[in-house]
Design a protein around this motif. Structure first.
Motif, PDB file in Angstrom:
ATOM      1  N   ARG A   1       0.990  -1.144   0.059  1.00 13.25           N
ATOM      2  CA  ARG A   1       0.000   0.100  -0.080  1.00 13.25           C
ATOM      3  C   ARG A   1       0.701   0.959   0.476  1.00 13.25           C
ATOM      4  NH1 ARG A   1      -3.928  -0.005   4.622  1.00 13.25           N
ATOM      5  NH2 ARG A   1      -4.501   2.314   3.357  1.00 13.25           N
TER       6      ARG A   1
ATOM      7  N   ALA B   1       2.950   5.052 -12.344  1.00 13.89           N
ATOM      8  CA  ALA B   1       2.184   4.248 -12.132  1.00 13.89           C
ATOM      9  C   ALA B   1       1.355   2.897 -10.669  1.00 13.89           C
ATOM     10  CB  ALA B   1       2.582   2.754 -12.616  1.00 13.89           C
ATOM     11  N   ALA B   2       2.588   3.675  -9.658  1.00 16.66           N
ATOM     12  CA  ALA B   2       1.890   3.463  -8.801  1.00 16.66           C
ATOM     13  C   ALA B   2       1.159   3.835  -7.725  1.00 16.66           C
ATOM     14  CB  ALA B   2       3.481   3.487  -7.771  1.00 16.66           C
ATOM     15  N   GLU B   3       0.984   5.292  -8.126  1.00 18.13           N
ATOM     16  CA  GLU B   3      -0.154   5.902  -7.707  1.00 18.13           C
ATOM     17  C   GLU B   3      -0.971   6.033  -8.057  1.00 18.13           C
ATOM     18  OE1 GLU B   3      -0.296   8.347  -5.540  1.00 18.13           O
ATOM     19  OE2 GLU B   3       1.759   9.106  -4.908  1.00 18.13           O
ATOM     20  N   GLU B   4      -1.514   4.958  -9.261  1.00 21.96           N
ATOM     21  CA  GLU B   4      -2.400   5.139 -10.463  1.00 21.96           C
ATOM     22  C   GLU B   4      -3.181   3.794  -9.738  1.00 21.96           C
ATOM     23  OE1 GLU B   4      -3.983   4.246 -14.907  1.00 21.96           O
ATOM     24  OE2 GLU B   4      -1.858   5.150 -14.610  1.00 21.96           O
ATOM     25  N   ALA B   5      -2.596   2.812  -9.543  1.00 16.71           N
ATOM     26  CA  ALA B   5      -2.676   1.525  -8.304  1.00 16.71           C
ATOM     27  C   ALA B   5      -2.747   1.825  -7.582  1.00 16.71           C
ATOM     28  CB  ALA B   5      -1.383   0.644  -9.498  1.00 16.71           C
TER      29      ALA B   5
ATOM     30  N   GLU C   1       8.437  -1.788 -10.462  1.00 15.66           N
ATOM     31  CA  GLU C   1       7.747  -2.464 -11.907  1.00 15.66           C
ATOM     32  C   GLU C   1       7.112  -4.023 -11.414  1.00 15.66           C
ATOM     33  OE1 GLU C   1      10.060   0.021 -14.998  1.00 15.66           O
ATOM     34  OE2 GLU C   1      10.685  -1.626 -14.663  1.00 15.66           O
TER      35      GLU C   1
ATOM     36  N   LEU D   1       4.143  -4.054  -9.273  1.00 14.77           N
ATOM     37  CA  LEU D   1       2.952  -3.992  -9.616  1.00 14.77           C
ATOM     38  C   LEU D   1       2.159  -4.812 -10.775  1.00 14.77           C
ATOM     39  CD1 LEU D   1       2.559  -0.432 -10.657  1.00 14.77           C
ATOM     40  CD2 LEU D   1       1.652  -1.145  -8.970  1.00 14.77           C
TER      41      LEU D   1
ATOM     42  N   ARG E   1       0.474  -7.579  -9.387  1.00 18.55           N
ATOM     43  CA  ARG E   1      -0.399  -6.907  -8.372  1.00 18.55           C
ATOM     44  C   ARG E   1      -1.733  -8.212  -9.822  1.00 18.55           C
ATOM     45  NH1 ARG E   1      -0.694  -2.773  -4.983  1.00 18.55           N
ATOM     46  NH2 ARG E   1      -2.964  -2.219  -5.093  1.00 18.55           N
TER      47      ARG E   1
END
Length: 304
Positions: A36, A63-67, A297, A300, A303
């Protein structure tokens, strides 16, 4: 890192064993918690040696924030030096600066939201102890409003608005900006080795402050007792209901060790100090090879 110096694969540290639930007839298997939060140091970690953020790293952070994974920059830098990453803090806009002494809002020009200060009487005790134990020490005082320093302090980053005076005067109750909190006391020695200087300082003044370092020179960073990257990150995570097991942390220098041992999963950069490599069971490639992005990377991708 293997004995031959090669970097191990960036694999996560296994979770510690948890006791079996009441009534269980055998060992339980717990699924790993989802990530998280990403907590990353800057210099020598997220940033390349030229202080840039690579396009690959920019993309990984976005990308992390978007996920839905929060990204916290956790650094020894003061808020005024955060322009290198201010465009890459999304959502919350927060960063932890000055080794945990300040939480700042980068969306609002580095406004300081929370302070965990080094109290002036304790700072003065540290100055006195180091003047005795390590003659030749020079000091700088980092306030929320800027830095002030002694004439002998090396000209790392000159500030035209700084007061140049003895540390005892800078820390006096009637000093200029005496109403502003002290974020860090900096102590430099021209001859001692960095690690021996750190050990000496902790032995003679550890009852008054927390000592760490992130420079290749004998430059100590001194914070309020109990203040560290780890303790402030833990506070920020608790506010968000994020457990240590849901945090992945990255670092390269001794001021990162407490954060790396607190986080559920931690990575040392291939270029890290030996203490950092020893404190972590997972290593990634060097900062100049985008080691943080490599791990993000993979997280993500896992996930699904």
């Amino acid at each position: 890192m293997r004995e031959d110096g090669a970097v191990t694969s960036a694999t996560e540290r296994p979770e510690p064993h948890q006791p079996d639930p009441p009534g269980s007839t055998g060992p339980s298997v717990r699924a790993p918690r989802p990530v998280r939060m990403i907590a990353t140091d800057l210099d020598g970690t997220l940033l390349r040696d030229d202080k840039s953020v690579s396009p690959r790293t920019v993309a990984a952070l976005a990308a992390a924030e978007e996920a839905g994974v929060e990204v916290f920059f956790v650094t020894g830098r003061p808020a005024r030096w955060m322009d290198v990453v201010s465009d890459h803090v999304h959502g919350h806009g927060l960063a932890i600066c000055a080794n945990g002494a300040a939480v700042v809002d980068l969306h609002r020009g580095g406004e300081v939201l929370e302070v965990r200060p080094l109290h002036r009487p304790d700072a003065l005790e540290v100055v006195a102890a180091l003047r005795t134990a390590a003659p030749g020490t020079s000091f700088a005082v980092e306030l929320t409003t800027g830095i002030h320093y002694e004439a002998e302090y090396p000209p790392f980053h000159l500030d035209p608005g700084a007061t140049v005076a003895a540390a005892e005067k800078l820390l006096a109750e009637d000093a200029r900006d005496a109403d502003q909190p002290v974020l860090k006391l900096l102590a430099h020695h021209p001859e001692l080795t960095p690690d021996s200087y750190l050990s000496l300082a902790r032995s003679v003044a550890g009852a008054h402050a927390s000592f760490t370092r992130s420079s290749p020179t004998a430059l100590l960073e001194i914070s309020g007792l109990g203040v560290s990257k780890a303790s402030t990150l833990a506070h920020c995570c608790a506010e968000r209901g994020i457990a240590p097991e849901e945090v992945v942390a990255f670092g390269d220098m001794p001021n990162d060790v407490e954060m790396l041992t607190w986080a559920g999963t931690s990575y040392a950069m291939a270029n890290a100090h030996p203490d950092v490599l020893a404190a972590t069971s997972a290593h990634t490639v060097a900062n100049n090879e985008d080691g943080v992005a490599v791990v993000i990377e993979r997280i993500l991708a896992g996930r699904g």
